[in-house]
Design a protein around this motif. Structure first.
Motif, PDB file in Angstrom:
ATOM      1  N   GLN A   3      14.930  -8.739   6.435  1.00 44.04           N
ATOM      2  CA  GLN A   3      14.176  -8.541   7.670  1.00 44.04           C
ATOM      3  C   GLN A   3      13.385  -9.801   8.021  1.00 44.04           C
ATOM      4  OE1 GLN A   3      11.970  -5.088   6.402  1.00 44.04           O
ATOM      5  NE2 GLN A   3      13.361  -3.684   7.448  1.00 44.04           N
ATOM      6  N   LEU A   4      12.768 -10.421   7.026  1.00 41.63           N
ATOM      7  CA  LEU A   4      11.976 -11.632   7.278  1.00 41.63           C
ATOM      8  C   LEU A   4      12.850 -12.812   7.691  1.00 41.63           C
ATOM      9  CD1 LEU A   4       9.370 -11.340   4.411  1.00 41.63           C
ATOM     10  CD2 LEU A   4       8.912 -11.180   6.874  1.00 41.63           C
ATOM     11  N   ALA A   5      14.088 -12.839   7.248  1.00 42.04           N
ATOM     12  CA  ALA A   5      15.003 -13.904   7.658  1.00 42.04           C
ATOM     13  C   ALA A   5      15.279 -13.827   9.162  1.00 42.04           C
ATOM     14  CB  ALA A   5      16.306 -13.817   6.872  1.00 42.04           C
ATOM     15  N   VAL A   6      15.312 -12.622   9.701  1.00 40.13           N
ATOM     16  CA  VAL A   6      15.564 -12.413  11.129  1.00 40.13           C
ATOM     17  C   VAL A   6      14.271 -12.573  11.929  1.00 40.13           C
ATOM     18  CG1 VAL A   6      16.290 -10.716  12.859  1.00 40.13           C
ATOM     19  CG2 VAL A   6      17.514 -10.897  10.689  1.00 40.13           C
ATOM     20  N   ASN A   7      13.171 -12.053  11.394  1.00 44.14           N
ATOM     21  CA  ASN A   7      11.877 -12.091  12.079  1.00 44.14           C
ATOM     22  C   ASN A   7      10.782 -12.376  11.051  1.00 44.14           C
ATOM     23  OD1 ASN A   7       9.570 -11.746  13.562  1.00 44.14           O
ATOM     24  ND2 ASN A   7       9.918  -9.607  14.038  1.00 44.14           N
ATOM     25  N   PRO A   8      10.313 -13.620  10.957  1.00 44.62           N
ATOM     26  CA  PRO A   8       9.351 -13.988   9.922  1.00 44.62           C
ATOM     27  C   PRO A   8       7.902 -13.551  10.190  1.00 44.62           C
ATOM     28  CG  PRO A   8       9.847 -15.896  11.261  1.00 44.62           C
ATOM     29  CD  PRO A   8      10.751 -14.777  11.736  1.00 44.62           C
ATOM     30  N   LYS A   9       7.658 -12.857  11.297  1.00 42.98           N
ATOM     31  CA  LYS A   9       6.308 -12.361  11.556  1.00 42.98           C
ATOM     32  C   LYS A   9       6.012 -11.225  10.593  1.00 42.98           C
ATOM     33  CE  LYS A   9       6.383 -13.503  16.440  1.00 42.98           C
ATOM     34  NZ  LYS A   9       6.353 -12.952  17.802  1.00 42.98           N
ATOM     35  N   ALA A  10       4.837 -11.290   9.958  1.00 38.79           N
ATOM     36  CA  ALA A  10       4.496 -10.268   8.957  1.00 38.79           C
ATOM     37  C   ALA A  10       3.020  -9.920   9.055  1.00 38.79           C
ATOM     38  CB  ALA A  10       4.810 -10.783   7.562  1.00 38.79           C
ATOM     39  N   GLU A  11       2.701  -8.737   8.558  1.00 34.62           N
ATOM     40  CA  GLU A  11       1.319  -8.263   8.528  1.00 34.62           C
ATOM     41  C   GLU A  11       1.109  -7.468   7.249  1.00 34.62           C
ATOM     42  OE1 GLU A  11      -0.865  -5.012  11.126  1.00 34.62           O
ATOM     43  OE2 GLU A  11      -0.568  -6.873  12.242  1.00 34.62           O
ATOM     44  N   ILE A  12      -0.008  -7.716   6.606  1.00 34.77           N
ATOM     45  CA  ILE A  12      -0.399  -6.967   5.418  1.00 34.77           C
ATOM     46  C   ILE A  12      -1.763  -6.363   5.699  1.00 34.77           C
ATOM     47  CG2 ILE A  12      -1.022  -7.101   2.975  1.00 34.77           C
ATOM     48  CD1 ILE A  12       0.913  -9.464   2.744  1.00 34.77           C
ATOM     49  N   CYS A  13      -1.907  -5.082   5.423  1.00 39.80           N
ATOM     50  CA  CYS A  13      -3.177  -4.388   5.622  1.00 39.80           C
ATOM     51  C   CYS A  13      -3.600  -3.751   4.303  1.00 39.80           C
ATOM     52  CB  CYS A  13      -3.051  -3.298   6.676  1.00 39.80           C
ATOM     53  SG  CYS A  13      -2.590  -3.903   8.297  1.00 39.80           S
ATOM     54  N   ALA A  14      -4.902  -3.729   4.067  1.00 37.21           N
ATOM     55  CA  ALA A  14      -5.449  -3.071   2.882  1.00 37.21           C
ATOM     56  C   ALA A  14      -6.797  -2.473   3.245  1.00 37.21           C
ATOM     57  CB  ALA A  14      -5.604  -4.066   1.749  1.00 37.21           C
ATOM     58  N   MET A  15      -7.110  -1.336   2.635  1.00 31.62           N
ATOM     59  CA  MET A  15      -8.362  -0.646   2.951  1.00 31.62           C
ATOM     60  C   MET A  15      -9.124  -0.315   1.674  1.00 31.62           C
ATOM     61  SD  MET A  15      -8.823   2.732   5.248  1.00 31.62           S
ATOM     62  CE  MET A  15     -10.397   3.149   5.929  1.00 31.62           C
ATOM     63  N   LYS A  16     -10.452  -0.417   1.766  1.00 30.73           N
ATOM     64  CA  LYS A  16     -11.318  -0.045   0.657  1.00 30.73           C
ATOM     65  C   LYS A  16     -12.682   0.330   1.210  1.00 30.73           C
ATOM     66  CE  LYS A  16     -13.317  -1.614  -3.651  1.00 30.73           C
ATOM     67  NZ  LYS A  16     -13.535  -2.720  -4.569  1.00 30.73           N
ATOM     68  N   ASP A  17     -13.190   1.483   0.785  1.00 33.66           N
ATOM     69  CA  ASP A  17     -14.540   1.925   1.128  1.00 33.66           C
ATOM     70  C   ASP A  17     -14.832   1.878   2.630  1.00 33.66           C
ATOM     71  OD1 ASP A  17     -15.045   2.293  -1.603  1.00 33.66           O
ATOM     72  OD2 ASP A  17     -15.777   0.237  -1.829  1.00 33.66           O
ATOM     73  N   GLY A  18     -13.884   2.324   3.454  1.00 32.39           N
ATOM     74  CA  GLY A  18     -14.116   2.401   4.888  1.00 32.39           C
ATOM     75  C   GLY A  18     -13.991   1.079   5.627  1.00 32.39           C
ATOM     76  N   GLU A  19     -13.606   0.032   4.946  1.00 31.25           N
ATOM     77  CA  GLU A  19     -13.352  -1.256   5.591  1.00 31.25           C
ATOM     78  C   GLU A  19     -11.915  -1.655   5.286  1.00 31.25           C
ATOM     79  OE1 GLU A  19     -17.777  -3.229   5.575  1.00 31.25           O
ATOM     80  OE2 GLU A  19     -16.310  -4.011   4.182  1.00 31.25           O
ATOM     81  N   TRP A  20     -11.327  -2.427   6.189  1.00 34.38           N
ATOM     82  CA  TRP A  20      -9.969  -2.863   5.958  1.00 34.38           C
ATOM     83  C   TRP A  20      -9.776  -4.274   6.458  1.00 34.38           C
ATOM     84  CZ3 TRP A  20     -11.523   0.692   9.476  1.00 34.38           C
ATOM     85  CH2 TRP A  20     -11.164   0.518  10.815  1.00 34.38           C
ATOM     86  N   ILE A  21      -8.760  -4.904   5.912  1.00 35.51           N
ATOM     87  CA  ILE A  21      -8.405  -6.265   6.300  1.00 35.51           C
ATOM     88  C   ILE A  21      -6.979  -6.246   6.824  1.00 35.51           C
ATOM     89  CG2 ILE A  21      -7.620  -6.888   3.972  1.00 35.51           C
ATOM     90  CD1 ILE A  21      -8.723  -9.744   4.578  1.00 35.51           C
ATOM     91  N   ARG A  22      -6.774  -7.017   7.855  1.00 36.06           N
ATOM     92  CA  ARG A  22      -5.432  -7.185   8.419  1.00 36.06           C
ATOM     93  C   ARG A  22      -5.128  -8.681   8.398  1.00 36.06           C
ATOM     94  NH1 ARG A  22      -4.697  -4.213  13.645  1.00 36.06           N
ATOM     95  NH2 ARG A  22      -4.122  -2.565  12.209  1.00 36.06           N
ATOM     96  N   LEU A  23      -4.081  -9.034   7.680  1.00 35.09           N
ATOM     97  CA  LEU A  23      -3.619 -10.411   7.590  1.00 35.09           C
ATOM     98  C   LEU A  23      -2.290 -10.484   8.319  1.00 35.09           C
ATOM     99  CD1 LEU A  23      -3.732 -13.297   6.390  1.00 35.09           C
ATOM    100  CD2 LEU A  23      -2.578 -12.368   4.374  1.00 35.09           C
ATOM    101  N   GLU A  24      -2.224 -11.335   9.318  1.00 35.22           N
ATOM    102  CA  GLU A  24      -0.991 -11.453  10.094  1.00 35.22           C
ATOM    103  C   GLU A  24      -0.636 -12.918  10.263  1.00 35.22           C
ATOM    104  OE1 GLU A  24      -1.656 -10.221  14.285  1.00 35.22           O
ATOM    105  OE2 GLU A  24      -3.721  -9.936  13.632  1.00 35.22           O
ATOM    106  N   GLY A  25       0.657 -13.185  10.337  1.00 34.89           N
ATOM    107  CA  GLY A  25       1.107 -14.558  10.516  1.00 34.89           C
ATOM    108  C   GLY A  25       2.616 -14.671  10.364  1.00 34.89           C
ATOM    109  N   ILE A  26       3.054 -15.889  10.166  1.00 38.98           N
ATOM    110  CA  ILE A  26       4.462 -16.211   9.992  1.00 38.98           C
ATOM    111  C   ILE A  26       4.678 -16.534   8.520  1.00 38.98           C
ATOM    112  CG2 ILE A  26       6.329 -17.792  10.638  1.00 38.98           C
ATOM    113  CD1 ILE A  26       5.375 -16.326  13.070  1.00 38.98           C
ATOM    114  N   LEU A  27       5.691 -15.929   7.904  1.00 44.48           N
ATOM    115  CA  LEU A  27       6.011 -16.229   6.516  1.00 44.48           C
ATOM    116  C   LEU A  27       7.089 -17.298   6.458  1.00 44.48           C
ATOM    117  CD1 LEU A  27       5.877 -12.725   4.864  1.00 44.48           C
ATOM    118  CD2 LEU A  27       4.397 -14.671   4.393  1.00 44.48           C
ATOM    119  N   VAL A  28       6.835 -18.329   5.645  1.00 43.39           N
ATOM    120  CA  VAL A  28       7.735 -19.462   5.483  1.00 43.39           C
ATOM    121  C   VAL A  28       8.155 -19.517   4.009  1.00 43.39           C
ATOM    122  CG1 VAL A  28       7.950 -21.975   5.644  1.00 43.39           C
ATOM    123  CG2 VAL A  28       6.568 -20.730   7.321  1.00 43.39           C
ATOM    124  N   GLU A  29       9.462 -19.617   3.774  1.00 43.67           N
ATOM    125  CA  GLU A  29       9.941 -19.669   2.390  1.00 43.67           C
ATOM    126  C   GLU A  29       9.609 -21.009   1.753  1.00 43.67           C
ATOM    127  OE1 GLU A  29      13.849 -18.692  -0.333  1.00 43.67           O
ATOM    128  OE2 GLU A  29      14.069 -18.734   1.834  1.00 43.67           O
TER     129      GLU A  29
END
Length: 109
Positions: free
Chosen positions: A30-56
């Motif tokens: 999937q990343l080979a076709v579309n390298p845009k990615a997002e990772i989300c994580a949550m803890k204690d009512g707060e969350w982080i969203r990391l988004e960008g382009i993944l490069v091998e």
């Protein structure tokens, strides 16, 4: 659909955020076709969203660094196995969110 993909992350040389996966996995294709990615994580009512382009990063040094940081990966991956894939975020934005505060951008490159 349940996501069965696990990511490993570490800060590599140059302050880049790296993840690791296997080239035989669906996410790699999937990343080979579309390298845009997002990772989300949550803890204690707060969350982080990391988004960008993944490069091998196909360098042996990058793969070895990931395997050193996470020794448990060695039971499944090797630097020269043709499957180990290490990628880093480029043009990344990381934002902290909360139900009680305004979003805060902590990384924007």
């Amino acid at each position: 659909m349940k996501n069965r993909i696990s990511y490993r992350k570490t800060i590599g040389s140059g302050g880049k955020l790296y993840i690791q996966t296997g080239k035989i996995k669906k996410v790699s294709k999937q990343l080979a076709v579309n390298p845009k990615a997002e990772i989300c994580a949550m803890k204690d009512g707060e969350w982080i969203r990391l988004e960008g382009i993944l490069v091998e990063d196909d360098r042996a040094e990058a793969k070895e660094s990931m395997l050193e940081a996470y020794p448990s990966l060695r039971s499944m991956y090797a630097v020269d196995d043709g499957n180990t894939q290490v990628l880093y975020f480029e043009y990344a934005t990381a934002t902290l969110y909360s139900l009680t505060k305004k979003p805060e951008v902590i990384l924007n490159n």
